[in-house]
Design a protein around this motif. Structure first.
Motif, PDB file in Angstrom:
ATOM      1  N   HIS A 216       0.805  -1.211   0.000  1.00 15.92           N
ATOM      2  CA  HIS A 216       0.000   0.000   0.000  1.00 15.92           C
ATOM      3  C   HIS A 216       0.844   1.269   0.000  1.00 15.92           C
ATOM      4  N   ALA A 217       2.134   1.172   0.117  1.00 18.24           N
ATOM      5  CA  ALA A 217       2.985   2.355   0.161  1.00 18.24           C
ATOM      6  C   ALA A 217       3.066   3.038  -1.198  1.00 18.24           C
ATOM      7  N   HIS A 218       2.748   2.337  -2.270  1.00 21.59           N
ATOM      8  CA  HIS A 218       2.882   2.905  -3.607  1.00 21.59           C
ATOM      9  C   HIS A 218       1.567   3.436  -4.153  1.00 21.59           C
ATOM     10  N   HIS A 219       0.503   3.460  -3.356  1.00 18.06           N
ATOM     11  CA  HIS A 219      -0.780   3.941  -3.842  1.00 18.06           C
ATOM     12  C   HIS A 219      -0.773   5.465  -3.917  1.00 18.06           C
ATOM     13  N   SER A 220      -1.480   5.973  -4.896  1.00 15.57           N
ATOM     14  CA  SER A 220      -1.585   7.415  -5.054  1.00 15.57           C
ATOM     15  C   SER A 220      -2.472   7.984  -3.949  1.00 15.57           C
ATOM     16  N   PRO A 221      -2.345   9.284  -3.677  1.00 12.77           N
ATOM     17  CA  PRO A 221      -3.195   9.902  -2.649  1.00 12.77           C
ATOM     18  C   PRO A 221      -4.678   9.752  -2.970  1.00 12.77           C
ATOM     19  N   ASN A 222      -5.031   9.827  -4.245  1.00 11.15           N
ATOM     20  CA  ASN A 222      -6.424   9.666  -4.628  1.00 11.15           C
ATOM     21  C   ASN A 222      -6.917   8.267  -4.289  1.00 11.15           C
ATOM     22  N   GLU A 223      -6.095   7.262  -4.529  1.00 12.86           N
ATOM     23  CA  GLU A 223      -6.476   5.883  -4.217  1.00 12.86           C
ATOM     24  C   GLU A 223      -6.608   5.699  -2.707  1.00 12.86           C
ATOM     25  N   GLN A 224      -5.735   6.345  -1.949  1.00 15.98           N
ATOM     26  CA  GLN A 224      -5.820   6.255  -0.492  1.00 15.98           C
ATOM     27  C   GLN A 224      -7.102   6.904   0.009  1.00 15.98           C
ATOM     28  N   ALA A 225      -7.505   8.020  -0.595  1.00 14.75           N
ATOM     29  CA  ALA A 225      -8.751   8.682  -0.201  1.00 14.75           C
ATOM     30  C   ALA A 225      -9.944   7.791  -0.515  1.00 14.75           C
ATOM     31  N   ILE A 226      -9.898   7.130  -1.649  1.00 14.57           N
ATOM     32  CA  ILE A 226     -10.990   6.230  -2.030  1.00 14.57           C
ATOM     33  C   ILE A 226     -11.055   5.052  -1.073  1.00 14.57           C
ATOM     34  N   ARG A 227      -9.901   4.512  -0.693  1.00 13.77           N
ATOM     35  CA  ARG A 227      -9.887   3.401   0.262  1.00 13.77           C
ATOM     36  C   ARG A 227     -10.432   3.832   1.627  1.00 13.77           C
ATOM     37  N   ALA A 228     -10.090   5.036   2.060  1.00 16.22           N
ATOM     38  CA  ALA A 228     -10.594   5.539   3.338  1.00 16.22           C
ATOM     39  C   ALA A 228     -12.104   5.710   3.282  1.00 16.22           C
ATOM     40  N   GLU A 229     -12.605   6.233   2.170  1.00 16.91           N
ATOM     41  CA  GLU A 229     -14.048   6.400   2.011  1.00 16.91           C
ATOM     42  C   GLU A 229     -14.747   5.047   1.985  1.00 16.91           C
ATOM     43  N   LEU A 230     -14.128   4.070   1.333  1.00 17.07           N
ATOM     44  CA  LEU A 230     -14.694   2.726   1.285  1.00 17.07           C
ATOM     45  C   LEU A 230     -14.762   2.118   2.683  1.00 17.07           C
ATOM     46  N   ASP A 231     -13.709   2.286   3.463  1.00 19.28           N
ATOM     47  CA  ASP A 231     -13.713   1.768   4.832  1.00 19.28           C
ATOM     48  C   ASP A 231     -14.816   2.426   5.662  1.00 19.28           C
ATOM     49  N   GLU A 232     -15.001   3.724   5.467  1.00 16.45           N
ATOM     50  CA  GLU A 232     -16.056   4.436   6.192  1.00 16.45           C
ATOM     51  C   GLU A 232     -17.434   3.924   5.786  1.00 16.45           C
ATOM     52  N   LEU A 233     -17.634   3.688   4.498  1.00 16.63           N
ATOM     53  CA  LEU A 233     -18.910   3.159   4.025  1.00 16.63           C
ATOM     54  C   LEU A 233     -19.168   1.748   4.543  1.00 16.63           C
ATOM     55  N   LYS A 234     -18.115   0.944   4.651  1.00 20.21           N
ATOM     56  CA  LYS A 234     -18.272  -0.394   5.216  1.00 20.21           C
ATOM     57  C   LYS A 234     -18.702  -0.324   6.672  1.00 20.21           C
ATOM     58  N   ALA A 235     -18.119   0.606   7.421  1.00 20.24           N
ATOM     59  CA  ALA A 235     -18.492   0.767   8.832  1.00 20.24           C
ATOM     60  C   ALA A 235     -19.946   1.215   8.944  1.00 20.24           C
ATOM     61  N   GLN A 236     -20.366   2.154   8.087  1.00 23.28           N
ATOM     62  CA  GLN A 236     -21.757   2.610   8.102  1.00 23.28           C
ATOM     63  C   GLN A 236     -22.703   1.465   7.727  1.00 23.28           C
ATOM     64  N   ASN A 237     -22.303   0.648   6.772  1.00 21.13           N
ATOM     65  CA  ASN A 237     -23.109  -0.489   6.354  1.00 21.13           C
ATOM     66  C   ASN A 237     -23.298  -1.468   7.510  1.00 21.13           C
ATOM     67  N   GLU A 238     -22.234  -1.700   8.242  1.00 24.88           N
ATOM     68  CA  GLU A 238     -22.327  -2.604   9.394  1.00 24.88           C
ATOM     69  C   GLU A 238     -23.266  -2.040  10.456  1.00 24.88           C
TER      70      GLU A 238
END
Length: 67
Positions: free
Chosen positions: A34-56
């Motif tokens: 994960h160290a080579h991911h772009s900042p945009n990809e990291q933001a998308i992953r963070a948003e995805l994690d947040e959506l997963k938490a909301q879904n739960e």
């Protein structure tokens, strides 16, 4: 002199080189590092994690309501 036969030989050779090049390129990105991911990809992953938490949370609320 007719050089069209050269194209017949060059095409398969180019495909072989391209396939080896793609294999090496895909292997670098396939590590899961994960160290080579772009900042945009990291933001998308963070948003995805947040959506997963909301879904739960929504699933748990629905289970409480269905009881």
């Amino acid at each position: 002199m007719d050089w069209s036969w050269l194209l017949v030989l060059v095409c398969p050779l180019m495909m072989i080189f391209m396939m080896f090049g793609m294999k090496g390129h895909g292997h670098v990105h396939g590590r899961g590092d994960h160290a080579h991911h772009s900042p945009n990809e990291q933001a998308i992953r963070a948003e995805l994690d947040e959506l997963k938490a909301q879904n739960e949370q929504i699933k748990q609320a629905l289970q409480k309501l269905s009881r």
